[in-house]
Design a protein around this motif. Sequence first.
Motif, PDB file in Angstrom:
ATOM      1  N   ALA A  42      54.531  63.680  35.066  1.00 32.91           N
ATOM      2  CA  ALA A  42      55.140  62.608  35.851  1.00 32.91           C
ATOM      3  C   ALA A  42      56.477  63.040  36.437  1.00 32.91           C
ATOM      4  CB  ALA A  42      55.335  61.381  34.949  1.00 32.91           C
ATOM      5  N   LEU A  74      55.866  65.617  39.131  1.00 29.05           N
ATOM      6  CA  LEU A  74      55.383  64.992  40.365  1.00 29.05           C
ATOM      7  C   LEU A  74      56.528  64.330  41.110  1.00 29.05           C
ATOM      8  CD1 LEU A  74      53.059  64.008  42.204  1.00 29.05           C
ATOM      9  CD2 LEU A  74      52.860  62.027  40.721  1.00 29.05           C
ATOM     10  N   LEU A  96      57.956  65.641  44.634  1.00 30.38           N
ATOM     11  CA  LEU A  96      57.903  64.794  45.831  1.00 30.38           C
ATOM     12  C   LEU A  96      59.292  64.663  46.475  1.00 30.38           C
ATOM     13  CD1 LEU A  96      55.529  61.912  44.630  1.00 30.38           C
ATOM     14  CD2 LEU A  96      55.049  63.627  46.378  1.00 30.38           C
ATOM     15  N   ALA A 152      55.924  65.748  55.714  1.00 30.40           N
ATOM     16  CA  ALA A 152      55.132  65.367  54.521  1.00 30.40           C
ATOM     17  C   ALA A 152      54.277  66.498  53.961  1.00 30.40           C
ATOM     18  CB  ALA A 152      54.254  64.147  54.775  1.00 30.40           C
ATOM     19  N   LEU A 153      54.191  67.607  54.690  1.00 31.94           N
ATOM     20  CA  LEU A 153      53.344  68.695  54.178  1.00 31.94           C
ATOM     21  C   LEU A 153      53.954  69.314  52.925  1.00 31.94           C
ATOM     22  CD1 LEU A 153      50.795  70.313  54.655  1.00 31.94           C
ATOM     23  CD2 LEU A 153      52.116  71.907  56.021  1.00 31.94           C
ATOM     24  N   THR A 156      56.194  67.888  51.096  1.00 30.61           N
ATOM     25  CA  THR A 156      56.259  66.812  50.092  1.00 30.61           C
ATOM     26  C   THR A 156      54.964  66.813  49.285  1.00 30.61           C
ATOM     27  OG1 THR A 156      57.472  65.558  51.739  1.00 30.61           O
ATOM     28  CG2 THR A 156      56.732  64.353  49.799  1.00 30.61           C
ATOM     29  N   LEU A 157      53.877  66.936  50.020  1.00 33.76           N
ATOM     30  CA  LEU A 157      52.566  66.941  49.384  1.00 33.76           C
ATOM     31  C   LEU A 157      52.395  68.148  48.468  1.00 33.76           C
ATOM     32  CD1 LEU A 157      49.581  66.058  49.142  1.00 33.76           C
ATOM     33  CD2 LEU A 157      49.130  67.319  51.241  1.00 33.76           C
ATOM     34  N   VAL A 202      52.317  67.985  44.334  1.00 35.07           N
ATOM     35  CA  VAL A 202      51.112  68.382  43.590  1.00 35.07           C
ATOM     36  C   VAL A 202      51.423  69.561  42.658  1.00 35.07           C
ATOM     37  CG1 VAL A 202      48.782  69.329  43.834  1.00 35.07           C
ATOM     38  CG2 VAL A 202      49.544  67.514  45.353  1.00 35.07           C
ATOM     39  N   PHE A 214      53.312  68.367  39.713  1.00 37.71           N
ATOM     40  CA  PHE A 214      52.413  67.601  38.845  1.00 37.71           C
ATOM     41  C   PHE A 214      51.523  68.531  38.019  1.00 37.71           C
ATOM     42  CE2 PHE A 214      48.177  65.641  38.371  1.00 37.71           C
ATOM     43  CZ  PHE A 214      48.512  64.590  37.543  1.00 37.71           C
ATOM     44  N   ILE A 239      51.463  69.276  33.842  1.00 35.25           N
ATOM     45  CA  ILE A 239      50.327  69.080  32.927  1.00 35.25           C
ATOM     46  C   ILE A 239      50.406  70.071  31.765  1.00 35.25           C
ATOM     47  CG2 ILE A 239      47.791  69.287  32.766  1.00 35.25           C
ATOM     48  CD1 ILE A 239      47.646  68.221  35.624  1.00 35.25           C
TER      49      ILE A 239
END
Lengths: 290, 172
Positions: free
Chosen positions: B49, B52, B56, B71-72, B74-75, B79, B82, B86
């Motif tokens: 979390a 991510l 972002l 936004a590219l 950012t994406l 990811v 994130f 994990i």
Amino acid sequence: MFLRDSRRWLAIVALLVLVLSLLSWMDVRFNRQPLLVFVQNGLRQVVAPLQDAMQRTFAVARQGIQNLQELGELRQENQRLRQENDAILEQALLLMELRAENSRLRELLEFTKTNVEYTFCPALIIGWPLAWSSRFILNVGTADGVRIDFPVRTPRGLIGRIVQVTSNSSELMLLSDELSGVGGRIISSGALGIVRGMGSQVPHLEMINISLDAHVEPGDRVVTSGLGGNFPPGILIGTVIRVVTDSTGLHKTATVQMTEDTFSLYEVLVIVSQVEISAEEPTEATQVEP
Amino acid sequence: MTKRIFLSTITLLIFLCQTTVLPQLLLYRFRIDLLLLWVVSYGLLTSAAEGLRFGLLVGLFYDLAIGFPFALHTLVKGVAGFLAGILANTFFREQLRLPLIIQSAAITLQEVALFTWHFMMFGSHFPWDDQVSSELILLLLYSLCFAALIYRLTAHLVSWLERTAYERSERK
């Protein structure tokens, strides 16, 4: 925790991917939205000065590092250039010396060509026995035809005579030597006298026993008279710079400035013989002892 | 608050380094994305979390500052943060091998994502060929030189932030 909420998280991420991809696609396909442009411009206005400052700071630091890096190279280059400079200076000096020598030798050659009445033996001064000496060692000797009492001159005039000789060297006594004496004649009046040296430290000669009636004045030129037999007549000795009556009141004495600066001599000509030039055939010559 | 200020300041510094200093230091035309390494390191040391969210924000900042299309990054960074998160708490922080592998994977992911995006948008202008592959390998090698450094710094920073937060909670 992640495993517990994995589905929720994956859904969030998938949604984000979808939304952001869409936003990205829209940004390319359609014109950029004014609000986005406004926000971007606002942020860039804040960030740009920082980037500029960072860039300048880095440029200064980079220049400093480069300067430090170049310092060693510059030192080496400086050393190399110094060595090159020394070598070039040495070569330049050698060149100047060779040029001067060439000039002198040309002058000597020209002189020997235009004075065909004498046979010359060119000689190089190879030794100065004493400081302020009026005796030089020449690199020519009996093997070259040089004998004692042979006169020595330069293109400008008489400078002395040979007083000692070996097979490969000879000693030149300058006119300035106290023991030197040569019969002289003043060209303008024909007055005779004896030109003698006053020592190596005196740059002038003294012409004594000039007739009291003779007209002699500064600027008159003095040549060899030929009397005495050692020196051929007509060789320039020097120029009168002063005339006085001697202490007895019977003769005049002239101070003569030599034509040659004997301290800067390198090459000289020993007159080894005099040639009689025939009027009909000027090039046909016979040699006689001087 | 302290945490946010520190993270923002360091993000800004990394961004400045990446856009001004680094391009002049590197050979060829490689542009190492220090911000991606920073996001992945942070994600690895915190959580999915956190990774991510941080990814972002950093990506959004990058997009707003110099990114195109919007936004590219950012994406991609979101990811990447994130996915790195994990794996948080599955290894010792002192280890370096796993973080480097994850960072390499993140770089590859970003390159593939950017390439795919360009290919989808502009068609055949960006064909994936041997040259692109070899450039990716060289970029990975270059990036790994910085990855270890960024990870170590991030580890120190995260530990310090955690310690500070713990001390504050203890005081309360």
